[in-house]
Design a protein around this motif. Structure first.
Motif, PDB file in Angstrom:
ATOM      1  N   ALA A 288       0.821  -1.210   0.000  1.00  0.00           N
ATOM      2  CA  ALA A 288       0.000   0.000   0.000  1.00  0.00           C
ATOM      3  C   ALA A 288       0.861   1.268   0.000  1.00  0.00           C
ATOM      4  N   ARG A 289       1.908   1.288   0.825  1.00  0.00           N
ATOM      5  CA  ARG A 289       2.730   2.495   0.984  1.00  0.00           C
ATOM      6  C   ARG A 289       3.493   2.848  -0.281  1.00  0.00           C
ATOM      7  N   HIS A 290       4.088   1.859  -0.924  1.00  0.00           N
ATOM      8  CA  HIS A 290       4.942   2.112  -2.093  1.00  0.00           C
ATOM      9  C   HIS A 290       4.232   1.844  -3.409  1.00  0.00           C
ATOM     10  N   ARG A 291       2.939   1.592  -3.343  1.00  0.00           N
ATOM     11  CA  ARG A 291       2.132   1.315  -4.529  1.00  0.00           C
ATOM     12  C   ARG A 291       2.798   0.239  -5.378  1.00  0.00           C
ATOM     13  N   VAL A 292       3.096  -0.868  -4.730  1.00  0.00           N
ATOM     14  CA  VAL A 292       3.743  -2.003  -5.394  1.00  0.00           C
ATOM     15  C   VAL A 292       2.843  -2.518  -6.513  1.00  0.00           C
ATOM     16  N   THR A 293       3.452  -2.757  -7.676  1.00  0.00           N
ATOM     17  CA  THR A 293       2.691  -3.247  -8.833  1.00  0.00           C
ATOM     18  C   THR A 293       2.889  -4.737  -9.080  1.00  0.00           C
ATOM     19  N   ARG A 294       4.054  -5.280  -8.682  1.00  0.00           N
ATOM     20  CA  ARG A 294       4.363  -6.678  -8.996  1.00  0.00           C
ATOM     21  C   ARG A 294       4.785  -7.413  -7.719  1.00  0.00           C
TER      22      ARG A 294
END
Length: 559
Positions: A288-294
């Motif tokens: 959520a914090r780093h807007r992880v995509t993978r």
């Protein structure tokens, strides 16, 4: 003849073949640093290293290895630490020094370290400070001369709100002492510069050790080329670019984590959010914090995540790609993941000998509990394990693979290398030791390892199938199926079960057996159930079913 059934489901927009790079793994980092120098490369507990900073530290450490420790082209260097910025720096520094990375499971202890040091002839190791106590005896025995010690908190932000796991938070570099020990900062600050990069695509780059079924682990020799094949292939199969953010929670010493969570993102210039150890709540927070995509994981991590009481509160909306390998993803867990993320979990299949994936599910037409289809330039077939004759589509046999990512052979084991390969239609195929079959669309399915089968009154029971079925039980978190002696049937099925936290008081042996009888053929059903708090697992998260099987066999033998 090459199996081409899978071309009917080849993913849209993905080329049938790739022009493989002829450079080295370090060239990938160097090129990305030149192109995306100011972009974040590594994010670790509130601190960030850009690609320019990463490359600068890699070169500084490579210079120290060459100039101060006399590491030469082709020398093996042990890399013995948990996921951390220092692992990535160390990995690429070894390669920049024209040497060979020997990644070691951080759970390895004295006898295992001794074997690896003797087998590889390495004289230098890079190790986490918390592991010095385990590698110190190897130094005392004269097998290793120098250890560069990494103190993980040194790369974390001072005001971090997420502490490092367990006792790692308290590590102090001033306490990294002992014969042959060099502090990480001292090595980087020495001012030594590396000689020009001389390694080529065909030079050895990485020797991961494969556990195998018997005997000592064997080193799988991989060149820069074979490693690049699956690293570049992975980002071509599921298109990625510099805007992607990857959660690196799979162990980087293991080929899947190494390729999907480190080498692949570095090729495209994406950010890598590092986790030293798995923790489902921390993982969800970081996504959520780093807007992880993978997010590449293994089934045990996904099972843990979806079984969290707070799973419904996690913000996983940034994810655009999830998947992994190591073990089949249970249907019930895949559905829960889809409900949480809206994404299909893309399963793949590979081995240390193939430097991760040789098969991946097509992103546009994935199947659950399926190995996928052969990827770029891979010819994979199913053969009779005794005669090595190719079997028709649909018949169960041993999966064999020919492809550009297949390893060069086992380190200093020519006889075992020879036994692992055979020729078919003029091609050199590697015997995986996995039993599976091909369906009419060219998808591969694994039934089990060649030697993992239960024979109950003549009926063959494949444990992986029973385990997958048991994951549908709402009160079962994990299950491992083993064989046990039965005076009437010869062998019968036993389940070792981890109950859901909320079901520990109500789940009973008879209740599990009765449920199984309603869900699967009688001969597959467990006749005994043992409850446990946790299943034994390897450093890469795979369930150690052999450990449970051997314990059961010893117990029955004693009885």
């Amino acid at each position: 003849m090459m199996n081409r059934l899978h071309m009917q489901v080849w993913p849209d927009g993905v080329p049938e073949t790739v022009t493989w790079p002829q450079g080295t793994l370090y060239d990938n980092l160097s090129n990305t640093a030149a192109k995306h120098g100011n972009r974040p490369a590594l994010i670790y507990h509130g601190a960030t290293l850009t690609y320019a900073q990463l490359d600068e530290q890699v070169q500084a450490l490579a210079g120290y290895l060459q100039q101060k420790l006399e590491v030469d082209r082709g020398d093996r260097v042990l890399l013995y630490m948990q996921n951390s910025p220092q692992f990535v720096i160390g990995y690429y520094a070894i390669l920049r020094a024209d040497a060979v990375v020997v990644p070691i499971n951080p759970m390895s202890r004295h006898a295992e370290l001794e074997h690896l040091a003797r087998d590889t002839g390495a004289s230098v190791a890079l190790a986490g400070q918390e592991l010095l106590q385990h590698i110190a005896p190897i130094v005392d025995e004269g097998l290793i001369s120098h250890v560069i010690a990494a103190t993980y908190p040194d790369y974390a932000a001072p005001g971090r709100d997420i502490p490092l796991p367990g006792d790692l938070e308290a590590l102090d570099a001033q306490e990294a002492t002992g014969p042959g020990v060099i502090r990480w900062a001292a090595a980087l600050e020495s001012g030594a510069r590396p000689a020009p990069h001389r390694a080529g695509a065909d030079d050895l780059a990485v020797i991961p050790y494969s556990s195998g079924t018997t005997g000592q682990p064997k080193g799988c020799m991989h060149s820069h080329f074979t490693v690049n094949v699956t690293a570049w292939g992975g980002v071509a199969w599921n298109l990625s670019d510099e805007t992607d953010v990857s959660l690196a929670v799979l162990p980087l010493f293991h080929v899947t984590g190494m390729q999907a969570c480190m080498n692949g993102p570095i090729i495209v210039g994406g950010a890598i959010v590092l986790m030293t150890r798995w923790n489902r709540d921390v993982a969800a927070t970081l996504i959520a914090r780093h807007r992880v995509t993978r997010w590449r994981s293994i089934s045990t991590m996904a099972i843990d995540l979806v079984n969290s009481p707070g799973a419904g509160q996690y913000d996983l909306s940034s994810l655009t790609a999830i998947g992994g390998g190591g073990a089949a993803m249970p249907e019930a867990v895949a559905k829960k993941l889809h409900d949480l993320t809206g994404l299909d979990y893309i399963e793949g299949y590979g081995l240390s000998e193939t430097m991760a994936a040789s098969h991946i599910n097509p992103v546009t037409a994935p199947r659950r509990q399926c190995l996928g289809i052969p990827v770029f330039d891979v010819d994979s077939r199913v053969v009779n394990p005794d005669t090595l004759e190719e079997l028709p589509q649909g018949e169960v046999g041993e999966i064999v693979t020919h492809g550009p990512q297949v390893f060069l052979g086992y380190w200093q084991r020519p006889d075992e290398t020879e036994r692992s390969f055979f020729e078919l239609d003029g091609k050199r195929f590697f015997r995986t030791g996995d039993l599976g079959y091909i369906d009419p669309q060219g998808y591969f399915y694994m039934v089990d390892r060649v030697k993992r089968m239960i024979n109950a009154s003549g009926f063959k029971v494949w444990p992986a199938e029973v385990e997958a079925l048991m994951h549908h039980h709402p009160d079962i978190a994990e299950a491992c199926i083993i064989g046990t002696h039965d005076p009437r049937r010869g062998e019968t099925v036993k389940a070792v079960v981890v109950p859901q936290d909320t079901a520990r008081d109500r789940l009973t042996e008879q209740g599990v057996i009765d449920w199984c009888r309603s869900e699967m053929a009688a001969y597959k059903c467990p006749t005994m159930v043992e409850f446990t708090d946790a299943l034994p697992k390897s450093g890469s998260g795979k369930v150690l079913w052999r450990e449970l099987q051997e314990r059961e066999s010893r117990a029955k033998g004693a009885a």
